[in-house]
Design an enzyme around this catalytic site. Structure first.
Site, PDB file in Angstrom:
ATOM      1  N   ASP A 168      74.247  42.203 203.609  1.00 16.67           N
ATOM      2  CA  ASP A 168      73.784  40.881 203.355  1.00 16.67           C
ATOM      3  C   ASP A 168      73.307  40.408 204.578  1.00 16.67           C
ATOM      4  OD1 ASP A 168      74.065  38.311 202.301  1.00 16.67           O
ATOM      5  OD2 ASP A 168      76.000  37.960 203.438  1.00 16.67           O
ATOM      6  N   TYR A 169      72.895  39.203 204.668  1.00 18.22           N
ATOM      7  CA  TYR A 169      72.208  38.502 205.902  1.00 18.22           C
ATOM      8  C   TYR A 169      73.166  37.457 206.422  1.00 18.22           C
ATOM      9  CZ  TYR A 169      69.322  36.681 209.299  1.00 18.22           C
ATOM     10  OH  TYR A 169      68.879  36.201 210.616  1.00 18.22           O
TER      11      TYR A 169
HETATM   12 MG   LIG Z   1      76.202  35.954 203.235  1.00 17.16          MG
END
Ligand SMILES: [Mg+2]
Length: 253
Positions: free
Chosen positions: A22-23
């Site tokens: 995820d970022y």
């Molecule tokens: Mg996130």
């Protein structure tokens, strides 16, 4: 060796590995202004180095629009960017039906009205939907802001409401991170998968993992991930450990 390191060592010894992350809140610290959520340099460097190794595929899997990920991360050679929870993949935009597009235009107007009612909130317009962020709303008003945004989304049968941390997204896509991760796994015929994420929407991805895969949840809260780390600052260490094991296995350095 700790259990997480042991698991990463097993992963590193496999033929074909997929490392997906995820970022926001995972590769990048959470900041007040999402337009300035720049990546953790060590974490990003480790991810790029992993992607340069043979038999090792890397991806970012985010709710953000791909164009925004590109702007925030700069050049990330070899890293596959998957945006809008999986609706944007391999340079393809999301498939949204005409009715959903029309509904989203209405949602956008109504959520913009909420932004006036709840100072500090703001909209993020994405290719597949509209996200209402309320992180900067006064804490006492956040539950009402969240509920109001959720109710707007529920008025449209053809749209989906996604809840994240301090964000409600109304989307015309049915993509989720679980399906997106499975698609990446298939595309590269990965033997094992490592997935790291911090948010509610990451649970769909954790749910797809198999026994030898490594799911790592960042921060506290209930999770389907096998492992949990305290905070975003530890993500770089995890990726660096995996990189070192993988380099050792591949006979690099
Ligand atoms: Mg996130």
């Amino acid at each position: 060796m700790k259990p997480l390191e042991q698991a990463l060592k097993v992963v590193a010894g496999s033929d074909t590995v997929l490392v997906a992350s995820d970022y926001d809140g995972t590769l990048a610290p959470i900041v007040a202004d999402p337009d300035h959520a720049f990546p953790d340099a060590r974490a990003l460097a480790a991810l790029v180095s992993l992607g340069a190794l043979s038999g090792t595929h890397v991806a970012m899997l985010s709710g953000r629009e791909v164009a925004v990920l590109e702007r925030l991360t700069g050049s990330v050679p070899g890293v596959e960017l998957v945006g809008s929870h999986g609706a944007e993949q391999s340079g393809r935009g999301p498939d949204i039906e005409a009715q959903a597009r029309e509904d989203l235009a209405g949602v956008r107007v109504r959520l913009a009205g909420l932004c006036r009612d709840f100072p500090g909130s703001h909209l993020e317009v994405k290719p597949a939907g509209v996200a209402f962020h309320y992180r900067r709303v006064d804490a006492e008003h956040r539950p009402a802001a969240r509920a109001a945004a959720h109710r707007i989304g529920l008025d449209y049968a053809g749209l989906t409401v996604l809840e994240g941390k301090q964000v409600v997204e109304v989307t015309g896509s049915t993509a989720n991170k679980g399906d997106a991760l499975l698609a990446l796994r298939d595309r590269w015929a990965a033997d094992v998968v490592v997935f790291i994420g911090d948010d509610i929407t990451d649970e769909d991805a954790f749910a797809t993992l198999r026994p030898l895969d490594v799911g790592i949840k960042v921060g506290d809260g209930a999770t389907k991930a096998r492992f949990q780390i305290g905070d975003q600052a530890q993500v770089a260490t995890v990726l660096e450990s995996l990189l070192a094991f993988r380099q050792e296995h591949r006979g690099v350095r």
